[in-house]
Design an enzyme around this catalytic site. Structure first.
Site, PDB file in Angstrom:
ATOM      1  N   HIS A 137       0.834  -1.208   0.000  1.00 41.19           N
ATOM      2  CA  HIS A 137       0.000   0.000   0.000  1.00 41.19           C
ATOM      3  C   HIS A 137       0.869   1.259   0.000  1.00 41.19           C
ATOM      4  O   HIS A 137       0.692   2.157  -0.842  1.00 41.19           O
ATOM      5  CB  HIS A 137      -0.910  -0.013   1.235  1.00 41.19           C
ATOM      6  N   GLU A 138       1.806   1.312   0.925  1.00 42.66           N
ATOM      7  CA  GLU A 138       2.656   2.503   1.029  1.00 42.66           C
ATOM      8  C   GLU A 138       3.622   2.607  -0.157  1.00 42.66           C
ATOM      9  O   GLU A 138       3.995   3.710  -0.569  1.00 42.66           O
ATOM     10  CB  GLU A 138       3.423   2.493   2.353  1.00 42.66           C
ATOM     11  N   HIS A 141       2.045   4.458  -2.967  1.00 43.32           N
ATOM     12  CA  HIS A 141       2.198   5.908  -2.768  1.00 43.32           C
ATOM     13  C   HIS A 141       3.587   6.375  -3.210  1.00 43.32           C
ATOM     14  O   HIS A 141       3.721   7.417  -3.871  1.00 43.32           O
ATOM     15  CB  HIS A 141       1.980   6.266  -1.304  1.00 43.32           C
TER      16      HIS A 141
END
Length: 235
Positions: A137-138, A141
């Site tokens: 998820h990170e 980003h």
């Protein structure tokens, strides 16, 4: 002068006294250990010191496990390895030093900062799989930041990256949604992605005014949900 019988009696008595002293010390140590194990019978000061010690031990244990899982996932997780490769292709070099394990509050399991890298919330992971999903998820980003030069003060930019991260990381997997208490028969994935994106965008101080997170996620959702880069499809 003591005769041999008296000396023997004195020696026996002395040895017996030493044995009793050792037994008493063992018993005292056992009682003290039991108090610290159970927390019972402690004074307020002892209890505070006990709680501080336990908290430090727990934090150290969580940090050690987080780093162990991080290293294992970097070596063996197909999704993490894939993201590492594509982040480098996007122009950013990343290694395990960019993943920092720290304790967090209950509002998150990870975070991304352009200045400091990726935060892994060591006290929030339910399993190694949970940590893997958080890392991916990170990393979405980070990929977006490297490839598209995201302005994180721009609510539309932030919303688009949150939609992509929630959709592509596995964060909205069926079993995870069931554990959260959410279940629908149609478009469950899309519903989860919207909800998770709104929650994350609302925590951005530039987008925290009422209604902004909902509006920006709705505005970018269709185009950003369809964009699965660097994956060929939703992971």
């Amino acid at each position: 002068m003591l005769n041999s019988s008296a000396k023997a009696e004195e020696t026996t008595t002395h040895t017996s006294d030493n044995a009793i002293d050792r037994d008493e010390l063992k018993f005292e140590r056992w009682c003290r250990s039991l108090k610290y194990i159970t927390g019972l019978g402690l004074t307020e000061q002892e209890r505070e010191l006990y709680n501080q010690k336990r908290a430090k031990e727990l934090e150290a244990s969580q940090c050690k496990k987080c780093k162990k899982w991080r290293d294992e996932l970097i070596r063996s997780s197909p999704a993490v390895i894939f993201m590492l490769q594509n982040i480098e292709k996007a122009g950013c070099k990343i290694s395990k030093k960019h993943f920092a394990c720290h304790p967090c509050d209950t509002t998150r399991s990870g975070g991304f900062s352009p200045e400091f890298g990726i935060l892994l919330c060591q006290n929030r992971f339910l399993s190694k799989k949970h940590q893997e999903i958080t890392m991916v998820h990170e990393m979405v980003h980070l990929y977006d930041h490297c490839r598209f030069k995201i302005d994180w003060t721009n609510c539309l930019h932030h919303a688009c990256s949150e939609v992509r991260a929630a959709s592509l990381s596995g964060d909205c997997g069926w079993t995870r949604e069931i554990r959260r208490g959410f279940f629908t028969f149609t478009k469950q994935h899309q519903t989860c992605v919207k909800r998770r994106a709104i929650l994350s965008v609302s925590q951005n101080s530039h987008c925290s005014a009422p209604g902004i997170a909902e509006r920006t996620v709705a505005e970018v959702f269709e185009s950003c949900f369809r964009d699965t880069q660097p994956f060929d499809e939703i992971y």
